[in-house]
Design a protein around this motif. Sequence first.
Motif, mmCIF file in Angstrom:
data_model
loop_
_atom_site.group_PDB
_atom_site.id
_atom_site.type_symbol
_atom_site.label_atom_id
_atom_site.label_comp_id
_atom_site.label_asym_id
_atom_site.label_seq_id
_atom_site.Cartn_x
_atom_site.Cartn_y
_atom_site.Cartn_z
ATOM 1 N N ASP A 532 0.818 -1.215 0.000
ATOM 2 C CA ASP A 532 0.000 0.000 0.000
ATOM 3 C C ASP A 532 0.853 1.268 0.000
ATOM 4 O OD1 ASP A 532 -2.224 -1.575 -0.039
ATOM 5 O OD2 ASP A 532 -2.688 -1.370 2.095
ATOM 6 N N TYR A 533 2.066 1.174 0.555
ATOM 7 C CA TYR A 533 2.986 2.316 0.532
ATOM 8 C C TYR A 533 3.555 2.542 -0.874
ATOM 9 C CZ TYR A 533 3.567 3.772 5.429
ATOM 10 O OH TYR A 533 3.386 4.308 6.679
ATOM 11 N N GLY A 534 3.245 1.634 -1.808
ATOM 12 C CA GLY A 534 3.801 1.739 -3.157
ATOM 13 C C GLY A 534 5.275 1.446 -3.213
ATOM 14 N N MET A 535 5.737 0.541 -2.330
ATOM 15 C CA MET A 535 7.176 0.303 -2.188
ATOM 16 C C MET A 535 7.734 -0.742 -3.132
ATOM 17 S SD MET A 535 8.736 2.260 -0.130
ATOM 18 C CE MET A 535 10.232 1.310 0.053
ATOM 19 N N VAL A 536 6.874 -1.539 -3.781
ATOM 20 C CA VAL A 536 7.378 -2.644 -4.598
ATOM 21 C C VAL A 536 8.329 -2.162 -5.696
ATOM 22 C CG1 VAL A 536 6.745 -4.553 -6.107
ATOM 23 C CG2 VAL A 536 5.386 -4.081 -4.053
ATOM 24 N N PRO A 537 8.002 -1.121 -6.452
ATOM 25 C CA PRO A 537 8.949 -0.661 -7.488
ATOM 26 C C PRO A 537 10.282 -0.187 -6.907
ATOM 27 C CG PRO A 537 6.767 0.297 -7.817
ATOM 28 C CD PRO A 537 6.754 -0.326 -6.474
ATOM 29 N N TYR A 538 10.249 0.319 -5.674
ATOM 30 C CA TYR A 538 11.488 0.812 -5.061
ATOM 31 C C TYR A 538 12.307 -0.330 -4.460
ATOM 32 C CZ TYR A 538 9.282 5.363 -5.618
ATOM 33 O OH TYR A 538 8.688 6.473 -6.145
ATOM 34 N N ILE A 539 11.613 -1.307 -3.894
ATOM 35 C CA ILE A 539 12.326 -2.429 -3.281
ATOM 36 C C ILE A 539 13.142 -3.182 -4.326
ATOM 37 C CG2 ILE A 539 12.020 -4.699 -2.204
ATOM 38 C CD1 ILE A 539 11.724 -2.457 -0.224
ATOM 39 N N LYS A 540 12.563 -3.376 -5.518
ATOM 40 C CA LYS A 540 13.274 -4.181 -6.514
ATOM 41 C C LYS A 540 14.528 -3.482 -7.051
ATOM 42 C CE LYS A 540 10.489 -2.842 -10.566
ATOM 43 N NZ LYS A 540 9.550 -3.354 -11.588
ATOM 44 N N ILE A 541 14.642 -2.162 -6.819
ATOM 45 C CA ILE A 541 15.857 -1.446 -7.228
ATOM 46 C C ILE A 541 17.078 -1.977 -6.480
ATOM 47 C CG2 ILE A 541 16.990 0.830 -7.168
ATOM 48 C CD1 ILE A 541 14.227 2.067 -7.682
ATOM 49 N N PHE A 542 16.862 -2.445 -5.247
ATOM 50 C CA PHE A 542 17.981 -2.925 -4.432
ATOM 51 C C PHE A 542 18.530 -4.272 -4.902
ATOM 52 C CE2 PHE A 542 15.740 -0.025 -1.542
ATOM 53 C CZ PHE A 542 16.800 0.736 -1.065
ATOM 54 N N LEU A 543 17.856 -4.918 -5.859
ATOM 55 C CA LEU A 543 18.327 -6.220 -6.345
ATOM 56 C C LEU A 543 19.698 -6.127 -7.009
ATOM 57 C CD1 LEU A 543 15.108 -7.790 -7.915
ATOM 58 C CD2 LEU A 543 16.379 -8.644 -5.933
ATOM 59 N N ASP A 545 22.396 -4.539 -6.248
ATOM 60 C CA ASP A 545 23.562 -4.545 -5.355
ATOM 61 C C ASP A 545 23.581 -5.855 -4.568
ATOM 62 O OD1 ASP A 545 25.418 -4.126 -3.179
ATOM 63 O OD2 ASP A 545 25.312 -1.994 -3.650
ATOM 64 N N GLU A 546 24.676 -6.572 -4.662
ATOM 65 C CA GLU A 546 24.764 -7.892 -4.033
ATOM 66 C C GLU A 546 24.607 -7.832 -2.524
ATOM 67 O OE1 GLU A 546 27.532 -11.898 -4.467
ATOM 68 O OE2 GLU A 546 28.251 -9.971 -5.218
ATOM 69 N N CYS A 547 25.045 -6.736 -1.899
ATOM 70 C CA CYS A 547 24.930 -6.613 -0.442
ATOM 71 C C CYS A 547 23.465 -6.526 -0.006
ATOM 72 C CB CYS A 547 25.679 -5.370 0.044
ATOM 73 S SG CYS A 547 27.454 -5.493 -0.104
ATOM 74 N N TYR A 548 22.635 -5.925 -0.847
ATOM 75 C CA TYR A 548 21.226 -5.737 -0.513
ATOM 76 C C TYR A 548 20.342 -6.906 -0.960
ATOM 77 C CZ TYR A 548 22.689 -0.796 -0.190
ATOM 78 O OH TYR A 548 23.316 0.371 0.146
ATOM 79 N N ARG A 549 20.877 -7.761 -1.814
ATOM 80 C CA ARG A 549 20.031 -8.681 -2.570
ATOM 81 C C ARG A 549 19.302 -9.704 -1.711
ATOM 82 N NH1 ARG A 549 23.532 -10.838 -6.793
ATOM 83 N NH2 ARG A 549 23.468 -8.670 -7.489
ATOM 84 N N SER A 550 19.988 -10.292 -0.762
ATOM 85 C CA SER A 550 19.373 -11.356 0.041
ATOM 86 C C SER A 550 18.128 -10.860 0.771
ATOM 87 C CB SER A 550 20.387 -11.903 1.047
ATOM 88 O OG SER A 550 19.791 -12.869 1.893
ATOM 89 N N ALA A 551 18.253 -9.726 1.452
ATOM 90 C CA ALA A 551 17.103 -9.184 2.185
ATOM 91 C C ALA A 551 16.006 -8.739 1.218
ATOM 92 C CB ALA A 551 17.543 -8.007 3.050
ATOM 93 N N THR A 552 16.413 -8.169 0.077
ATOM 94 C CA THR A 552 15.427 -7.729 -0.913
ATOM 95 C C THR A 552 14.612 -8.910 -1.432
ATOM 96 O OG1 THR A 552 16.897 -5.921 -1.576
ATOM 97 C CG2 THR A 552 15.129 -6.503 -3.095
ATOM 98 N N LEU A 553 15.287 -10.003 -1.727
ATOM 99 C CA LEU A 553 14.585 -11.194 -2.204
ATOM 100 C C LEU A 553 13.646 -11.747 -1.143
ATOM 101 C CD1 LEU A 553 17.451 -12.970 -4.183
ATOM 102 C CD2 LEU A 553 15.356 -11.984 -5.127
ATOM 103 N N SER A 554 14.063 -11.661 0.122
ATOM 104 C CA SER A 554 13.179 -12.115 1.212
ATOM 105 C C SER A 554 11.882 -11.297 1.231
ATOM 106 C CB SER A 554 13.894 -11.994 2.559
ATOM 107 O OG SER A 554 15.013 -12.842 2.611
ATOM 108 N N ILE A 555 12.025 -9.990 1.026
ATOM 109 C CA ILE A 555 10.834 -9.121 1.001
ATOM 110 C C ILE A 555 9.940 -9.485 -0.182
ATOM 111 C CG2 ILE A 555 10.031 -6.741 0.750
ATOM 112 C CD1 ILE A 555 12.701 -5.883 2.109
#
Length: 894
Positions: A532-543, A545-555
């Motif tokens: 609802d916050y409209g975060m999905v398009p922003y979350i996938k941007i973190f894919l 960077d390898e440091c961010y990827r694991s947590a991003t994929l979990s989300i």
Amino acid sequence: TLLWETLGKQFVEYEQVAPFLNPEDQQRRLLEFLPLFLKAWEQSAGVIVFPNIQLLASEVSKLLTKEIKRILNGKPAEEARLTLEQLLQQKGEAGDGHLLLKSVYLLSQTDLRTLWNIIGSGLPAALMQCLYLFFTVSLKKTSDDGEIREDDAHTWEVLVKIMLNMYKEEQGVEELLAADKLQSLIIATASLWDQCNHSWKAPTGRVLRTISKAQTKNSIKYLQAVDCIKIAVQNLFTLADRLPAWDVCEAASIVLCFVKDSYPVSSALLTEFENNDGYQLLLKILLRCEGLQQNEGDPYLDEILDMLTCLTTCGKTELKVSGNIVHPQLPHFDFERTQSSGMTVKNLQPFQVLQSIFQRSNDQHLCGRILAAIGTIWAWDRANFFLLEWTLQPINQFTDIIHFKPHPVQVQFFRLVESIVLDLSYVPHEILKKVQYLIRENIVPFCTLTALQCLLSMTQKDLLFSDIFRDSGLLGLLLALLRKEAKILRKSAGTHLPGVKEGTEKELNVVMLKMVAALTARSVRNTVVLKDYGMVPYIKIFLDDECYRSATLSILEQLSVINYEEYMSIIIGALCSSTQWELHLKLDLLKSLLRILESPKSHSAFRTCSGFNGLLSLLSDMEGALQDPPSGQWTAVGHNCILELVFHTLQGITAALHLDPVNSNFFQRNGLFEKMAEDLGSLGCFWTGGERQIPVSLEKKRTFAEFVDAAFCSSEPFPVWLKNCIWILNFLDQMVKGTLHQESYFKERKPEMGEKSRDDQEAPQGQEEYLLAFKRPGNKLPASAYMLWGNPAEKDCIIAHPGAVCVMVRLLPKLYKEGHAQLSQEIQCALVDHIQSLAKSEKSRQVMCESGLLSTIITSCQDAFCSDSHPLHLPLTRVFEKLASQAIEPHVLR
């Protein structure tokens, strides 16, 4: 034994004549006897067999006491000190004194009754007077360096050990009360510490600490009557102004020992200490310890802090507090269970000293020791956290200032906060609000990072925190911060703009993503909030960077719970849009995809989002990647990494087909098995030459399982291209059986902050294990290996995806390499035999025919099938004949 018997007779004679001798003769006879006694002791390895040992101890102790008193009587302090040294030294005219001293030392170690006889001789008071002189009077140096000789050092060590032996007994302490030197020595340590004999500081401290542990009601009354603690505290206040901090700590720790050790017997000395500003003294001393170098004064500083910690339990009445338990709490929390009768806090004053030091000091060691002390108090009794937090609120107040402290102190503090939840199972809502305020303000990024890691550990403990941190606004705050960072990342993609975060700030982004992942895990409500916050398009941007990827994929995986199509669209889109060389991004995406495909509900979304075509496009992108030697940009990528990507790609396809007739029909109907065979054949390890294969005669013929043994488990060298082909065929074999998505051949590896690229991957697990276990010639594969590859002796095999058999047949002619004609032909024959072994049952033959295997054999292996002289003609004919009875393709038979 004979020597001891002789000595015993001599001493009996001494006893008989002693009453009739004058004192001088008695002393002479005893001194003549002692060298023989010491000689017997040395020759019997320290074992004393002497019937009249108590009487001997009494006589020797009395004589030593008499000599000490004679020397000290009426002499000025410095002269008495000098004469006393001469008496006790090993060499010189006064050698009899050392003889007596050594004899008393040996006798004091025998048994308790003998020690009591020594104590009853008056020696405790005499030696205390000696110690007072040695400590307070410094003689002029008689040598250039002023150091104590080795012989003298041994003499003083013997003297100290005698005192330790006597003063550890209550009777020994009681004997001191007849003189005034005990209180004089205690006061001297508090007033003359900078003027005393330096070499006697440590021995004096040891002796006084021993006395402290053996205090009695009488000794405490004695010290109280002479205002010993009051005077010592006053003197220490003066000392604290002029001495270095570590020196004051050493002196103060001795006085504090008497206060702490006396409490179990009587509270008198503690009361005297408190009434004379003792805690203010300790606060003053400890604050002066700021900035001490590591290990400088540490033992005494730590001792004072330990004693202060112990004093928190010294009180007459239990503290009674009735706190307001704020809900919600963890299900297994029970406040009544925390009310125990253990070591509870009964005295808040010493704790207030600890609290004040932490609030006023930024010294790393000092603050760290305070936090350790608090942890110790909590460990004594679960109720202590509540007793302290509902009265003095230490943790609540520390949270306001923790960002001013050194980084190691911040880490230690938040571990302490974390333990409230993990160890006490209590949710401290007020403290958590302040921690969240720290995160919101972000005054010191490292402190913010550490605080967020603390909350992350709590969130991972119980699902309750997902609700708590959503309702408190933390989830919304993190999403807003991540939106801001995602915009920066999007603008700086492929560049090194100043806005790109590094170091602590980048790690903070990692932990924020982990926190959001933890808050959304198993919480559909929080996942809906994120969407609802409209975060999905922003979350996938973190894919990216390898440091961010694991947590991003979990989300994103949690997002799939409410919308499989959106998850599949993001992952398949990212796979297809990734560049040819972003291998590790593809691997991580494929592993995530495989986890979601475990749910049959996701299979339809995978198909509708072009998942099959997307995965096959990954194989197309790797054209020529497994050439040997590698060419072009593939030279920078290890073969193991390519194999791992092939493996996970085929795993994803297998998982999507598993027990799903719709997907299986879609894959078969759209010719995707043919596309898979084409893509696998172009990887570079399979033959793509145009010339016809030249038949050769085979010297030997091995089964497929034996080929695996030879390739990976023996000393026989095999070319790289062959090993790669065998691995791919193994993947296809597992796909045929429908088990590939359950296999694991490659070691899992998680990237860390600041880690380099993962181009150099580990070898496949299977290969590595085989090399380790079967590198000795002659070793055979275990049964599990034949299960992987298909044992020819196996009665039957379930064919889950017969289209994969067609892929193996299409690759059969490409199992060839110029220069390896005989080996290539042998492998081809082994593969045909293996395919034949899969078709044992009528059902297996039927599904293989339905997949179009007969047509595939004719079209893909035409040269071999139609030539009687080709080495594969006969094996392929057998397969064809075996399948022909189940054929449903009349045109193929024609």
